[in-house]
Motif scaffolding. Structure first.
Motif, mmCIF file in Angstrom:
data_model
loop_
_atom_site.group_PDB
_atom_site.id
_atom_site.type_symbol
_atom_site.label_atom_id
_atom_site.label_comp_id
_atom_site.label_asym_id
_atom_site.label_seq_id
_atom_site.Cartn_x
_atom_site.Cartn_y
_atom_site.Cartn_z
ATOM 1 N N TRP A 49 0.845 -1.203 0.000
ATOM 2 C CA TRP A 49 0.000 0.000 0.000
ATOM 3 C C TRP A 49 0.877 1.247 0.000
ATOM 4 O O TRP A 49 0.647 2.185 -0.773
ATOM 5 C CB TRP A 49 -0.921 -0.022 1.217
ATOM 6 N N GLN A 52 2.251 2.507 -3.320
ATOM 7 C CA GLN A 52 1.401 3.316 -4.206
ATOM 8 C C GLN A 52 1.825 4.784 -4.156
ATOM 9 O O GLN A 52 1.784 5.497 -5.163
ATOM 10 C CB GLN A 52 -0.069 3.193 -3.797
ATOM 11 N N ARG A 57 0.959 8.161 -6.288
ATOM 12 C CA ARG A 57 -0.416 8.364 -5.853
ATOM 13 C C ARG A 57 -0.445 9.302 -4.646
ATOM 14 O O ARG A 57 0.294 9.099 -3.680
ATOM 15 C CB ARG A 57 -1.051 7.022 -5.491
#
Length: 205
Positions: A49, A52, A57
């Motif tokens: 995660w 990202q 992101r």
């Protein structure tokens, strides 16, 4: 002239080469139960995660989405962003001294790091060692991550160096393989003692 004698430029990764990085270093302060901590790091704030953000992101998208999935851990997920520097407990033993020695020897220093743009902006001001670097390519700024060939090519172009001038140091084998595919000599980092030995073999120290 031999291939070795051409190398006059060293490119460093950051995490677990120059500075230690481990999500556990923050969250062990927030979660007392060892089993819950392990579960949290496997399911909530995971390296995958986190990566990202390395890829570009924004945190403004990542955090609310994760909180919606795991509302019980809202405070912890927010802490990931607010207290990210606590996941970086300090330098890797011996590595910063090597950077200083290389700089003193007039070796050109650069960086290529998989690091989120916003989190890099928080971490970078806490470190003086990067003042010795001419430039650092940050994956989150470029929306390119190692071992994508494009990030190495972008770095070579931006640093204005040829691949065979460069020695690249990274703790992840796939990133070394990515660099070597572009003609850059790589070193799979294990510890500063082994790295120092190879830098001396290349007449950089």
């Amino acid at each position: 002239m031999t291939a070795i004698s051409k190398i006059d430029t060293v490119i460093f990764d950051v995490g677990n080469v120059l500075y230690r990085w481990d999500l556990r270093c923050l969250f062990e302060k927030l979660i007392d139960d060892p089993q819950e901590l392990d579960w949290f790091l496997l399911n909530v704030v995971t390296p995958e995660w986190h990566f990202q953000h390395d890829a570009g992101r924004p945190l403004a998208d990542m955090l609310p989405e994760r909180i919606a999935q795991f509302p019980k851990y809202e405070a912890h997920i927010n802490a990931y962003a607010a207290r990210f520097n606590e996941t970086i407990p300090g330098p890797v033993e011996g590595s910063l001294a090597l950077v200083e020695q290389l700089a003193a020897n007039g070796v050109s220093l650069f960086g290529i790091t998989n690091f989120g743009s916003e989190l890099w902006q928080r971490f970078r001001p806490t470190t003086a060692i990067f003042d010795l670097f001419s430039d650092i390519v940050v994956s989150g700024d470029e929306k390119l991550v190692k071992p994508d060939a494009a990030i190495y090519q972008l770095a070579l172009d931006r640093f204005d160096v040829a691949a065979d001038q460069c020695f690249f140091i990274d703790d992840r084998l796939e990133n070394i393989e990515g660099a070597e595919a572009q003609g850059i000599k790589g070193h799979h980092f294990r510890d500063s003692v082994t790295l120092e030995r190879e830098l001396k073999a290349l007449s950089l120290l």
